[in-house]
Design a protein around this motif. Structure first.
Motif, PDB file in Angstrom:
ATOM      1  N   TRP A 193      32.744  33.671  38.350  1.00 47.89           N
ATOM      2  CA  TRP A 193      33.111  33.396  39.734  1.00 47.89           C
ATOM      3  C   TRP A 193      33.497  31.927  39.818  1.00 47.89           C
ATOM      4  CZ3 TRP A 193      28.429  35.219  38.037  1.00 47.89           C
ATOM      5  CH2 TRP A 193      27.402  34.275  37.937  1.00 47.89           C
ATOM      6  N   LEU A 194      34.066  31.543  40.947  1.00 47.26           N
ATOM      7  CA  LEU A 194      34.546  30.177  41.083  1.00 47.26           C
ATOM      8  C   LEU A 194      33.383  29.189  41.047  1.00 47.26           C
ATOM      9  CD1 LEU A 194      37.379  30.488  43.754  1.00 47.26           C
ATOM     10  CD2 LEU A 194      37.561  30.554  41.257  1.00 47.26           C
ATOM     11  N   PRO A 195      33.599  28.030  40.432  1.00 47.69           N
ATOM     12  CA  PRO A 195      32.507  27.053  40.317  1.00 47.69           C
ATOM     13  C   PRO A 195      32.117  26.484  41.674  1.00 47.69           C
ATOM     14  CG  PRO A 195      34.576  26.127  39.518  1.00 47.69           C
ATOM     15  CD  PRO A 195      34.833  27.571  39.766  1.00 47.69           C
ATOM     16  N   THR A 196      30.858  26.106  41.796  1.00 46.83           N
ATOM     17  CA  THR A 196      30.365  25.508  43.034  1.00 46.83           C
ATOM     18  C   THR A 196      30.719  24.016  43.067  1.00 46.83           C
ATOM     19  OG1 THR A 196      28.246  25.107  41.946  1.00 46.83           O
ATOM     20  CG2 THR A 196      28.454  27.127  43.221  1.00 46.83           C
ATOM     21  N   PRO A 197      30.899  23.468  44.292  1.00 50.11           N
ATOM     22  CA  PRO A 197      30.861  24.171  45.571  1.00 50.11           C
ATOM     23  C   PRO A 197      32.101  25.041  45.747  1.00 50.11           C
ATOM     24  CG  PRO A 197      31.526  21.901  45.904  1.00 50.11           C
ATOM     25  CD  PRO A 197      31.194  22.017  44.455  1.00 50.11           C
ATOM     26  N   ALA A 198      31.878  26.333  46.003  1.00 48.41           N
ATOM     27  CA  ALA A 198      32.979  27.286  46.075  1.00 48.41           C
ATOM     28  C   ALA A 198      33.784  27.082  47.356  1.00 48.41           C
ATOM     29  CB  ALA A 198      32.449  28.714  46.017  1.00 48.41           C
ATOM     30  N   PRO A 199      35.095  27.219  47.285  1.00 51.47           N
ATOM     31  CA  PRO A 199      35.911  27.184  48.500  1.00 51.47           C
ATOM     32  C   PRO A 199      35.691  28.454  49.317  1.00 51.47           C
ATOM     33  CG  PRO A 199      37.258  27.768  46.604  1.00 51.47           C
ATOM     34  CD  PRO A 199      35.896  27.455  46.071  1.00 51.47           C
ATOM     35  N   SER A 200      36.158  28.463  50.542  1.00 48.40           N
ATOM     36  CA  SER A 200      36.066  29.665  51.373  1.00 48.40           C
ATOM     37  C   SER A 200      37.131  30.664  50.945  1.00 48.40           C
ATOM     38  CB  SER A 200      36.260  29.308  52.849  1.00 48.40           C
ATOM     39  OG  SER A 200      37.623  28.994  53.105  1.00 48.40           O
ATOM     40  N   LEU A 201      36.946  31.929  51.362  1.00 52.20           N
ATOM     41  CA  LEU A 201      37.961  32.934  51.069  1.00 52.20           C
ATOM     42  C   LEU A 201      39.302  32.546  51.670  1.00 52.20           C
ATOM     43  CD1 LEU A 201      36.120  36.366  51.592  1.00 52.20           C
ATOM     44  CD2 LEU A 201      36.253  34.937  49.547  1.00 52.20           C
ATOM     45  N   GLY A 202      39.281  31.978  52.873  1.00 46.22           N
ATOM     46  CA  GLY A 202      40.528  31.566  53.518  1.00 46.22           C
ATOM     47  C   GLY A 202      41.244  30.476  52.748  1.00 46.22           C
ATOM     48  N   ASP A 203      40.486  29.512  52.218  1.00 46.33           N
ATOM     49  CA  ASP A 203      41.102  28.462  51.410  1.00 46.33           C
ATOM     50  C   ASP A 203      41.811  29.064  50.201  1.00 46.33           C
ATOM     51  OD1 ASP A 203      40.276  26.390  53.039  1.00 46.33           O
ATOM     52  OD2 ASP A 203      38.465  25.966  51.874  1.00 46.33           O
ATOM     53  N   VAL A 204      41.120  29.958  49.491  1.00 49.47           N
ATOM     54  CA  VAL A 204      41.695  30.535  48.271  1.00 49.47           C
ATOM     55  C   VAL A 204      42.910  31.392  48.603  1.00 49.47           C
ATOM     56  CG1 VAL A 204      41.245  31.937  46.229  1.00 49.47           C
ATOM     57  CG2 VAL A 204      39.445  30.474  47.161  1.00 49.47           C
ATOM     58  N   TRP A 205      42.809  32.200  49.646  1.00 49.71           N
ATOM     59  CA  TRP A 205      43.957  33.015  50.069  1.00 49.71           C
ATOM     60  C   TRP A 205      45.151  32.120  50.404  1.00 49.71           C
ATOM     61  CZ3 TRP A 205      45.293  35.529  55.265  1.00 49.71           C
ATOM     62  CH2 TRP A 205      46.153  36.632  55.080  1.00 49.71           C
ATOM     63  N   GLY A 206      44.866  30.997  51.042  1.00 50.59           N
ATOM     64  CA  GLY A 206      45.930  30.052  51.384  1.00 50.59           C
ATOM     65  C   GLY A 206      46.584  29.423  50.169  1.00 50.59           C
ATOM     66  N   TRP A 207      45.835  29.253  49.086  1.00 43.16           N
ATOM     67  CA  TRP A 207      46.435  28.737  47.853  1.00 43.16           C
ATOM     68  C   TRP A 207      47.338  29.774  47.187  1.00 43.16           C
ATOM     69  CZ3 TRP A 207      41.071  27.226  45.375  1.00 43.16           C
ATOM     70  CH2 TRP A 207      40.513  26.170  46.099  1.00 43.16           C
ATOM     71  N   LEU A 208      46.915  31.049  47.231  1.00 42.21           N
ATOM     72  CA  LEU A 208      47.526  32.055  46.366  1.00 42.21           C
ATOM     73  C   LEU A 208      48.779  32.719  46.934  1.00 42.21           C
ATOM     74  CD1 LEU A 208      44.376  33.829  44.864  1.00 42.21           C
ATOM     75  CD2 LEU A 208      45.607  31.806  44.063  1.00 42.21           C
ATOM     76  N   VAL A 209      48.827  32.972  48.241  1.00 39.27           N
ATOM     77  CA  VAL A 209      49.967  33.701  48.794  1.00 39.27           C
ATOM     78  C   VAL A 209      51.284  32.944  48.595  1.00 39.27           C
ATOM     79  CG1 VAL A 209      51.005  34.603  50.912  1.00 39.27           C
ATOM     80  CG2 VAL A 209      48.611  35.097  50.386  1.00 39.27           C
ATOM     81  N   PRO A 210      51.383  31.642  48.922  1.00 40.83           N
ATOM     82  CA  PRO A 210      52.654  30.953  48.677  1.00 40.83           C
ATOM     83  C   PRO A 210      53.058  30.955  47.199  1.00 40.83           C
ATOM     84  CG  PRO A 210      51.258  29.653  50.130  1.00 40.83           C
ATOM     85  CD  PRO A 210      50.397  30.761  49.587  1.00 40.83           C
ATOM     86  N   ALA A 211      52.066  30.822  46.315  1.00 42.79           N
ATOM     87  CA  ALA A 211      52.367  30.840  44.881  1.00 42.79           C
ATOM     88  C   ALA A 211      52.918  32.194  44.459  1.00 42.79           C
ATOM     89  CB  ALA A 211      51.106  30.508  44.090  1.00 42.79           C
ATOM     90  N   LEU A 212      52.367  33.273  44.996  1.00 44.20           N
ATOM     91  CA  LEU A 212      52.854  34.605  44.659  1.00 44.20           C
ATOM     92  C   LEU A 212      54.267  34.837  45.167  1.00 44.20           C
ATOM     93  CD1 LEU A 212      49.894  37.116  45.118  1.00 44.20           C
ATOM     94  CD2 LEU A 212      50.975  36.344  43.010  1.00 44.20           C
ATOM     95  N   LEU A 213      54.544  34.417  46.395  1.00 42.67           N
ATOM     96  CA  LEU A 213      55.883  34.580  46.938  1.00 42.67           C
ATOM     97  C   LEU A 213      56.911  33.828  46.092  1.00 42.67           C
ATOM     98  CD1 LEU A 213      55.084  34.272  50.741  1.00 42.67           C
ATOM     99  CD2 LEU A 213      55.977  36.304  49.583  1.00 42.67           C
ATOM    100  N   GLN A 214      56.596  32.599  45.749  1.00 43.28           N
ATOM    101  CA  GLN A 214      57.509  31.809  44.930  1.00 43.28           C
ATOM    102  C   GLN A 214      57.694  32.446  43.550  1.00 43.28           C
ATOM    103  OE1 GLN A 214      56.252  27.768  44.429  1.00 43.28           O
ATOM    104  NE2 GLN A 214      58.087  27.155  43.312  1.00 43.28           N
ATOM    105  N   ALA A 215      56.597  32.918  42.951  1.00 44.21           N
ATOM    106  CA  ALA A 215      56.667  33.491  41.604  1.00 44.21           C
ATOM    107  C   ALA A 215      57.488  34.776  41.576  1.00 44.21           C
ATOM    108  CB  ALA A 215      55.262  33.747  41.079  1.00 44.21           C
ATOM    109  N   THR A 216      57.305  35.644  42.571  1.00 46.05           N
ATOM    110  CA  THR A 216      58.038  36.903  42.564  1.00 46.05           C
ATOM    111  C   THR A 216      59.526  36.679  42.804  1.00 46.05           C
ATOM    112  OG1 THR A 216      57.426  37.200  44.903  1.00 46.05           O
ATOM    113  CG2 THR A 216      56.095  38.337  43.261  1.00 46.05           C
TER     114      THR A 216
END
Length: 301
Positions: A193-216
Protein backbone atom coordinates in the motif's frame (compact mmCIF):
# COMPACT_ATOMS: atom_id res chain seq x y z
CA UNK A 1 -20.16 -10.92 8.04
CA UNK A 2 -19.02 -7.30 7.81
CA UNK A 3 -21.69 -4.66 8.31
CA UNK A 4 -22.04 -2.41 5.25
CA UNK A 5 -20.89 1.15 5.98
CA UNK A 6 -23.60 3.73 6.63
CA UNK A 7 -24.11 6.88 4.59
CA UNK A 8 -22.56 8.85 7.47
CA UNK A 9 -19.48 6.63 7.36
CA UNK A 10 -19.06 7.28 3.64
CA UNK A 11 -19.72 11.04 3.80
CA UNK A 12 -16.12 12.22 4.42
CA UNK A 13 -14.80 9.99 1.62
CA UNK A 14 -17.51 11.18 -0.76
CA UNK A 15 -16.72 14.81 0.09
CA UNK A 16 -13.01 14.25 -0.59
CA UNK A 17 -13.71 12.60 -3.96
CA UNK A 18 -16.26 15.23 -4.98
CA UNK A 19 -13.74 17.99 -4.24
CA UNK A 20 -11.22 16.08 -6.36
CA UNK A 21 -13.80 15.87 -9.17
CA UNK A 22 -14.13 19.65 -9.18
CA UNK A 23 -10.36 20.04 -9.46
CA UNK A 24 -10.19 17.40 -12.16
CA UNK A 25 -12.90 19.04 -14.24
CA UNK A 26 -10.91 22.28 -14.30
CA UNK A 27 -7.62 20.52 -15.02
CA UNK A 28 -8.96 18.31 -17.82
CA UNK A 29 -11.31 20.76 -19.54
CA UNK A 30 -8.66 22.15 -21.97
CA UNK A 31 -7.82 18.71 -23.43
CA UNK A 32 -11.00 16.71 -22.72
CA UNK A 33 -13.81 19.28 -22.58
CA UNK A 34 -16.62 16.71 -22.53
CA UNK A 35 -15.24 14.65 -19.64
CA UNK A 36 -17.87 13.44 -17.16
CA UNK A 37 -16.71 12.79 -13.58
CA UNK A 38 -19.01 10.44 -11.69
CA UNK A 39 -18.56 9.89 -7.94
CA UNK A 40 -20.79 7.12 -6.57
CA UNK A 41 -21.12 5.79 -3.00
CA UNK A 42 -21.28 2.18 -4.17
CA UNK A 43 -21.01 0.13 -7.35
CA UNK A 44 -20.79 -3.56 -8.05
CA UNK A 45 -17.96 -2.76 -10.49
CA UNK A 46 -17.07 0.56 -12.08
CA UNK A 47 -15.81 -1.32 -15.14
CA UNK A 48 -19.14 -3.15 -15.51
CA UNK A 49 -21.06 0.12 -15.13
CA UNK A 50 -19.02 1.90 -17.81
CA UNK A 51 -19.12 -1.06 -20.20
CA UNK A 52 -22.92 -0.96 -19.93
CA UNK A 53 -22.86 2.80 -20.53
CA UNK A 54 -20.92 2.31 -23.75
CA UNK A 55 -23.26 -0.41 -25.01
CA UNK A 56 -26.13 2.07 -24.55
CA UNK A 57 -24.35 4.45 -26.91
CA UNK A 58 -23.32 6.89 -24.15
CA UNK A 59 -19.78 7.15 -25.46
CA UNK A 60 -18.57 10.40 -23.96
CA UNK A 61 -15.36 10.19 -21.89
CA UNK A 62 -16.29 9.27 -18.32
CA UNK A 63 -14.28 8.72 -15.15
CA UNK A 64 -16.25 6.88 -12.45
CA UNK A 65 -14.98 6.34 -8.92
CA UNK A 66 -16.77 4.28 -6.27
CA UNK A 67 -16.28 4.69 -2.54
CA UNK A 68 -17.33 1.05 -2.08
CA UNK A 69 -17.09 -1.62 -4.76
CA UNK A 70 -18.85 -4.90 -4.02
CA UNK A 71 -17.98 -7.05 -7.05
CA UNK A 72 -14.74 -5.64 -8.41
CA UNK A 73 -13.01 -7.71 -11.05
CA UNK A 74 -9.39 -8.29 -11.97
CA UNK A 75 -7.75 -10.05 -14.89
CA UNK A 76 -9.09 -13.54 -15.79
CA UNK A 77 -12.18 -12.93 -13.64
CA UNK A 78 -10.38 -12.61 -10.31
CA UNK A 79 -12.07 -10.55 -7.61
CA UNK A 80 -10.66 -7.29 -6.24
CA UNK A 81 -11.62 -6.41 -2.69
CA UNK A 82 -12.18 -2.74 -1.96
CA UNK A 83 -13.00 -1.31 1.47
CA UNK A 84 -14.13 2.33 1.78
CA UNK A 85 -11.25 4.66 2.47
CA UNK A 86 -8.56 2.01 1.98
CA UNK A 87 -8.70 1.29 -1.74
CA UNK A 88 -9.10 3.59 -4.73
CA UNK A 89 -11.30 1.90 -7.35
CA UNK A 90 -12.14 3.80 -10.51
CA UNK A 91 -12.59 3.34 -14.23
CA UNK A 92 -12.10 5.56 -17.26
CA UNK A 93 -14.25 4.93 -20.33
CA UNK A 94 -13.60 6.57 -23.69
CA UNK A 95 -13.68 5.85 -27.43
CA UNK A 96 -10.33 4.74 -28.86
CA UNK A 97 -9.13 3.55 -32.23
CA UNK A 98 -6.82 0.66 -31.32
CA UNK A 99 -6.97 -1.73 -34.28
CA UNK A 100 -4.19 0.04 -36.20
CA UNK A 101 -1.91 0.33 -33.14
CA UNK A 102 0.71 -2.46 -32.82
CA UNK A 103 -0.20 -4.57 -29.80
CA UNK A 104 -3.66 -3.01 -29.49
CA UNK A 105 -5.33 -3.36 -26.13
CA UNK A 106 -2.57 -5.60 -24.77
CA UNK A 107 0.04 -2.91 -25.29
CA UNK A 108 -2.35 -0.28 -23.96
CA UNK A 109 -2.20 -2.04 -20.58
CA UNK A 110 1.56 -1.42 -20.46
CA UNK A 111 1.19 2.23 -21.49
CA UNK A 112 -1.48 2.72 -18.82
CA UNK A 113 0.70 1.09 -16.16
CA UNK A 114 3.60 3.35 -17.05
CA UNK A 115 1.42 6.47 -16.91
CA UNK A 116 0.03 5.46 -13.51
CA UNK A 117 3.51 4.73 -12.13
CA UNK A 118 4.87 8.07 -13.35
CA UNK A 119 1.91 9.98 -11.89
CA UNK A 120 2.09 8.13 -8.56
CA UNK A 121 5.82 8.75 -8.21
CA UNK A 122 5.43 12.46 -8.94
CA UNK A 123 2.42 12.83 -6.64
CA UNK A 124 4.02 10.91 -3.77
CA UNK A 125 7.26 12.89 -4.02
CA UNK A 126 5.35 16.16 -3.74
CA UNK A 127 3.07 14.80 -1.00
CA UNK A 128 5.97 13.58 1.14
CA UNK A 129 8.03 16.72 0.54
CA UNK A 130 5.17 18.80 1.98
CA UNK A 131 4.78 16.55 5.02
CA UNK A 132 8.40 15.69 5.71
CA UNK A 133 8.09 11.96 5.12
CA UNK A 134 10.80 9.73 3.69
CA UNK A 135 11.05 9.62 -0.09
CA UNK A 136 9.06 6.55 -1.20
CA UNK A 137 10.63 3.98 -3.53
CA UNK A 138 9.81 4.07 -7.23
CA UNK A 139 6.74 2.20 -8.45
CA UNK A 140 7.56 -0.93 -10.45
CA UNK A 141 5.60 -2.61 -13.23
CA UNK A 142 4.94 -6.35 -13.53
CA UNK A 143 3.88 -7.34 -17.03
CA UNK A 144 1.19 -7.03 -18.16
CA UNK A 145 -1.02 -5.14 -15.71
CA UNK A 146 0.28 -4.88 -12.14
CA UNK A 147 1.79 -2.01 -10.16
CA UNK A 148 4.40 -3.05 -7.60
CA UNK A 149 5.94 -1.31 -4.64
CA UNK A 150 9.07 -3.06 -3.48
CA UNK A 151 8.47 -6.75 -4.12
CA UNK A 152 4.70 -6.66 -3.57
CA UNK A 153 1.61 -5.87 -5.60
CA UNK A 154 0.26 -2.36 -5.05
CA UNK A 155 -2.49 -2.28 -7.65
CA UNK A 156 -3.89 -3.74 -10.84
CA UNK A 157 -5.32 -2.69 -14.19
CA UNK A 158 -8.22 -4.25 -16.10
CA UNK A 159 -8.88 -3.09 -19.68
CA UNK A 160 -12.04 -4.10 -21.54
CA UNK A 161 -13.35 -3.02 -24.95
CA UNK A 162 -16.58 -3.39 -26.87
CA UNK A 163 -18.23 -2.09 -30.06
CA UNK A 164 -20.77 0.59 -29.22
CA UNK A 165 -23.44 2.65 -31.00
CA UNK A 166 -22.34 6.12 -32.03
CA UNK A 167 -18.66 5.35 -32.60
CA UNK A 168 -16.86 6.05 -35.85
CA UNK A 169 -15.46 3.24 -38.00
CA UNK A 170 -12.56 1.49 -36.27
CA UNK A 171 -13.34 2.87 -32.83
CA UNK A 172 -14.23 0.83 -29.77
CA UNK A 173 -15.49 1.82 -26.35
CA UNK A 174 -12.54 1.12 -24.04
CA UNK A 175 -12.82 0.95 -20.25
CA UNK A 176 -9.68 1.12 -18.11
CA UNK A 177 -10.22 -0.06 -14.55
CA UNK A 178 -7.76 0.67 -11.74
CA UNK A 179 -7.62 -0.75 -8.22
CA UNK A 180 -4.97 0.67 -5.90
CA UNK A 181 -4.20 -0.06 -2.23
CA UNK A 182 -3.91 3.34 -0.53
CA UNK A 183 -4.24 2.24 3.10
CA UNK A 184 -3.34 -1.22 4.51
CA UNK A 185 -6.82 -2.11 5.76
CA UNK A 186 -8.14 -3.90 2.66
CA UNK A 187 -4.80 -5.07 1.29
CA UNK A 188 -4.59 -8.85 0.98
CA UNK A 189 -1.65 -10.60 2.70
CA UNK A 190 1.57 -10.12 0.78
CA UNK A 191 0.43 -6.97 -1.04
CA UNK A 192 1.62 -3.37 -0.67
CA UNK A 193 0.00 0.00 0.00
CA UNK A 194 1.10 3.60 -0.32
CA UNK A 195 3.72 4.72 2.20
CA UNK A 196 2.68 6.85 5.16
CA UNK A 197 1.64 9.54 5.52
CA UNK A 198 -0.78 8.29 2.88
CA UNK A 199 -2.54 10.79 0.61
CA UNK A 200 -6.33 10.85 0.47
CA UNK A 201 -8.25 8.92 -2.17
CA UNK A 202 -9.19 12.23 -3.78
CA UNK A 203 -5.57 13.32 -4.02
CA UNK A 204 -4.56 10.06 -5.72
CA UNK A 205 -7.54 10.12 -8.09
CA UNK A 206 -6.58 13.68 -8.99
CA UNK A 207 -3.05 12.58 -9.88
CA UNK A 208 -4.11 9.62 -12.01
CA UNK A 209 -7.02 10.71 -14.22
CA UNK A 210 -5.12 13.45 -16.14
CA UNK A 211 -2.19 11.08 -16.62
CA UNK A 212 -4.49 8.40 -18.02
CA UNK A 213 -6.19 10.78 -20.43
CA UNK A 214 -2.85 12.03 -21.73
CA UNK A 215 -1.45 8.49 -22.01
CA UNK A 216 -4.41 7.07 -23.92
CA UNK A 217 -4.44 9.97 -26.37
CA UNK A 218 -0.70 9.59 -27.00
CA UNK A 219 -0.99 5.80 -27.32
CA UNK A 220 -3.70 6.12 -29.94
CA UNK A 221 -1.34 8.29 -32.03
CA UNK A 222 2.03 6.60 -31.41
CA UNK A 223 1.52 3.13 -29.92
CA UNK A 224 3.83 1.59 -27.34
CA UNK A 225 7.19 1.82 -29.14
CA UNK A 226 8.15 5.30 -27.81
CA UNK A 227 7.51 4.02 -24.25
CA UNK A 228 9.60 0.85 -24.47
CA UNK A 229 12.74 2.27 -22.81
CA UNK A 230 10.79 3.99 -20.02
CA UNK A 231 8.90 0.76 -19.33
CA UNK A 232 12.18 -1.16 -19.09
CA UNK A 233 13.35 1.11 -16.26
CA UNK A 234 10.35 0.02 -14.15
CA UNK A 235 10.18 -3.62 -15.30
CA UNK A 236 10.34 -5.81 -12.18
CA UNK A 237 10.56 -9.01 -14.26
CA UNK A 238 13.55 -7.97 -16.36
CA UNK A 239 16.33 -10.54 -15.95
CA UNK A 240 14.25 -12.63 -13.55
CA UNK A 241 13.42 -16.32 -13.77
CA UNK A 242 9.70 -16.58 -14.58
CA UNK A 243 7.01 -19.24 -14.82
CA UNK A 244 4.22 -18.98 -17.39
CA UNK A 245 0.73 -20.50 -17.46
CA UNK A 246 -1.51 -20.45 -20.52
CA UNK A 247 -4.60 -21.71 -18.68
CA UNK A 248 -6.28 -19.81 -15.88
CA UNK A 249 -7.58 -23.11 -14.51
CA UNK A 250 -4.06 -24.37 -13.84
CA UNK A 251 -2.69 -21.14 -12.37
CA UNK A 252 -1.81 -21.42 -8.65
CA UNK A 253 -4.11 -19.27 -6.48
CA UNK A 254 -1.36 -16.97 -5.25
CA UNK A 255 2.37 -16.50 -5.47
CA UNK A 256 4.28 -18.59 -2.97
CA UNK A 257 1.50 -21.17 -2.51
CA UNK A 258 3.04 -23.97 -4.55
CA UNK A 259 2.52 -27.46 -3.15
CA UNK A 260 3.11 -31.01 -4.41
CA UNK A 261 -0.35 -30.89 -6.02
CA UNK A 262 0.11 -27.53 -7.72
CA UNK A 263 0.01 -27.74 -11.53
CA UNK A 264 3.36 -27.07 -13.13
CA UNK A 265 3.83 -24.05 -15.41
CA UNK A 266 3.57 -24.51 -19.15
CA UNK A 267 6.90 -22.78 -19.70
CA UNK A 268 9.80 -21.38 -17.71
CA UNK A 269 12.62 -19.05 -18.67
CA UNK A 270 14.26 -15.70 -18.06
CA UNK A 271 12.36 -12.48 -18.78
CA UNK A 272 14.18 -10.29 -21.30
CA UNK A 273 11.91 -7.24 -21.26
CA UNK A 274 9.19 -6.34 -23.74
CA UNK A 275 9.30 -5.63 -27.47
CA UNK A 276 8.00 -2.51 -29.20
CA UNK A 277 4.47 -3.97 -29.40
CA UNK A 278 4.35 -4.76 -25.67
CA UNK A 279 4.90 -8.54 -25.93
CA UNK A 280 6.88 -10.15 -23.10
CA UNK A 281 10.21 -11.62 -24.24
CA UNK A 282 11.24 -14.81 -22.44
CA UNK A 283 14.40 -16.77 -23.09
CA UNK A 284 13.44 -20.44 -22.73
CA UNK A 285 15.18 -23.75 -23.35
CA UNK A 286 13.78 -23.68 -26.88
CA UNK A 287 14.87 -20.09 -27.58
CA UNK A 288 13.42 -16.59 -27.33
CA UNK A 289 9.64 -16.54 -27.18
CA UNK A 290 7.13 -13.70 -27.36
CA UNK A 291 4.12 -13.85 -25.11
CA UNK A 292 1.04 -11.65 -25.36
CA UNK A 293 -1.08 -10.52 -22.44
CA UNK A 294 -4.21 -12.36 -23.51
CA UNK A 295 -2.35 -15.66 -23.82
CA UNK A 296 -0.44 -16.09 -20.57
CA UNK A 297 -0.12 -15.38 -16.86
CA UNK A 298 3.40 -14.89 -15.56
CA UNK A 299 4.97 -15.02 -12.10
CA UNK A 300 8.52 -14.73 -10.83
CA UNK A 301 9.94 -18.19 -10.17
Amino acid sequence: MDTPPSTADLAPILADLNQAAERLWLACAPTTPGLVLDVVPEAASTNTALMAQGRRGEVWPTAMVAVRQTAGRGRRGRSWEARPGDTLTFSLGLPLQLDAVPGGGSALSLAVGLALADALDAGLRAHHAERGGALPPAIGLKWPNDLWLGARKLGGILIEATPAPGLTEGQRWVVIGVGLNVQPGAAVPGSAWLPTPAPSLGDVWGWLVPALLQATQAFERQGFAPLQAAYARRDVLLGQAVQLWTSAASLPPAAGTASPGTPQPDETGTAQGVDDSGALLVHTASGLQRWHAGDVSVRPA
